[in-house]
Write an enzyme that holds these catalytic residues in place. Sequence first.
Site, PDB file in Angstrom:
ATOM      1  N   HIS A  23       0.830  -1.205   0.000  1.00 15.33           N
ATOM      2  CA  HIS A  23       0.000   0.000   0.000  1.00 15.33           C
ATOM      3  C   HIS A  23       0.865   1.257   0.000  1.00 15.33           C
ATOM      4  CE1 HIS A  23      -3.384   2.636   0.785  1.00 15.33           C
ATOM      5  NE2 HIS A  23      -2.700   3.159   1.791  1.00 15.33           N
ATOM      6  N   ASP A  50      -3.814   6.582  12.281  1.00 15.31           N
ATOM      7  CA  ASP A  50      -3.923   6.438  13.737  1.00 15.31           C
ATOM      8  C   ASP A  50      -2.985   7.391  14.472  1.00 15.31           C
ATOM      9  OD1 ASP A  50      -1.556   5.254  13.021  1.00 15.31           O
ATOM     10  OD2 ASP A  50      -1.894   3.375  14.097  1.00 15.31           O
ATOM     11  N   ASP A 126       9.640   0.070   6.961  1.00 16.23           N
ATOM     12  CA  ASP A 126      10.352   1.037   7.801  1.00 16.23           C
ATOM     13  C   ASP A 126      11.745   0.538   8.177  1.00 16.23           C
ATOM     14  OD1 ASP A 126       9.022  -0.946   9.199  1.00 16.23           O
ATOM     15  OD2 ASP A 126       8.451   0.337  10.875  1.00 16.23           O
ATOM     16  N   SER A 157       0.454  -4.647  14.146  1.00 14.52           N
ATOM     17  CA  SER A 157       1.419  -5.053  15.169  1.00 14.52           C
ATOM     18  C   SER A 157       0.765  -5.672  16.399  1.00 14.52           C
ATOM     19  CB  SER A 157       2.255  -3.847  15.606  1.00 14.52           C
ATOM     20  OG  SER A 157       1.440  -2.887  16.264  1.00 14.52           O
TER      21      SER A 157
END
Length: 222
Positions: A23, A50, A126, A157
């Site tokens: 994405h 978020d 990341d 996560s």
Amino acid sequence: PKELVSGPGPNAMRKGYQRLAAHYRWALDQMMLGGGWAASYEQLIVLEEDLEIAPDFFDYFEATLPLLRADPCLFCVSAWNDNGKPEIASDSKAIFRTDFFPGLGWMLLRSFWLELRTRWPTEYWDDFVRRGDVRQGRQCLRPEVSRTYTFGEVGVSKGQFFNTHLRKMALNKELVDWQRLDLSFVASAARFDDFLAEEIHRAEAVTLEALAPRLAAAEAAA
């Protein structure tokens, strides 16, 4: 990705990270390369759904964009400090250069995305950005007091480290006028090294015995 791992347990979490990476690549391509509904932009702020933002979030990025453009030794500006708990992060006007990619609200240039897109990983994007062969000695800017706060307890996560670490992070509440601040001390790695050396030389020397009451007071306040 064309193929995703499947199955319960760790594989299910890994599949989620693969979807995130796919994405991110699609979204960054849309914004940086253009096509469809999007134009082609020279810089982009990546903000996940978020994250809560500070009142000076956009001012912070507006003031640091010229630094990112001017210094080839910078590859991003981040709104997040991984060590931004209130007992150690209190100066709302402080900004630093870091060798670590913080994420959680960050700005990049189109030129950096063009470097990454052909090598973009299928998962854990990341961690990929933090690799030495990707960073190539470059740094990010980040504030002492974070300009984002994550409330993402539920997600890919599964809340990992949320209660023990992320929930305790401080979000800046002050409206700092970043355009009026002198940010020249982070304009290059050499200037920042000089700034750190000066700060160390001016620092107050204290013993562990003298420091203990201050730490206890900070823990009690937290």
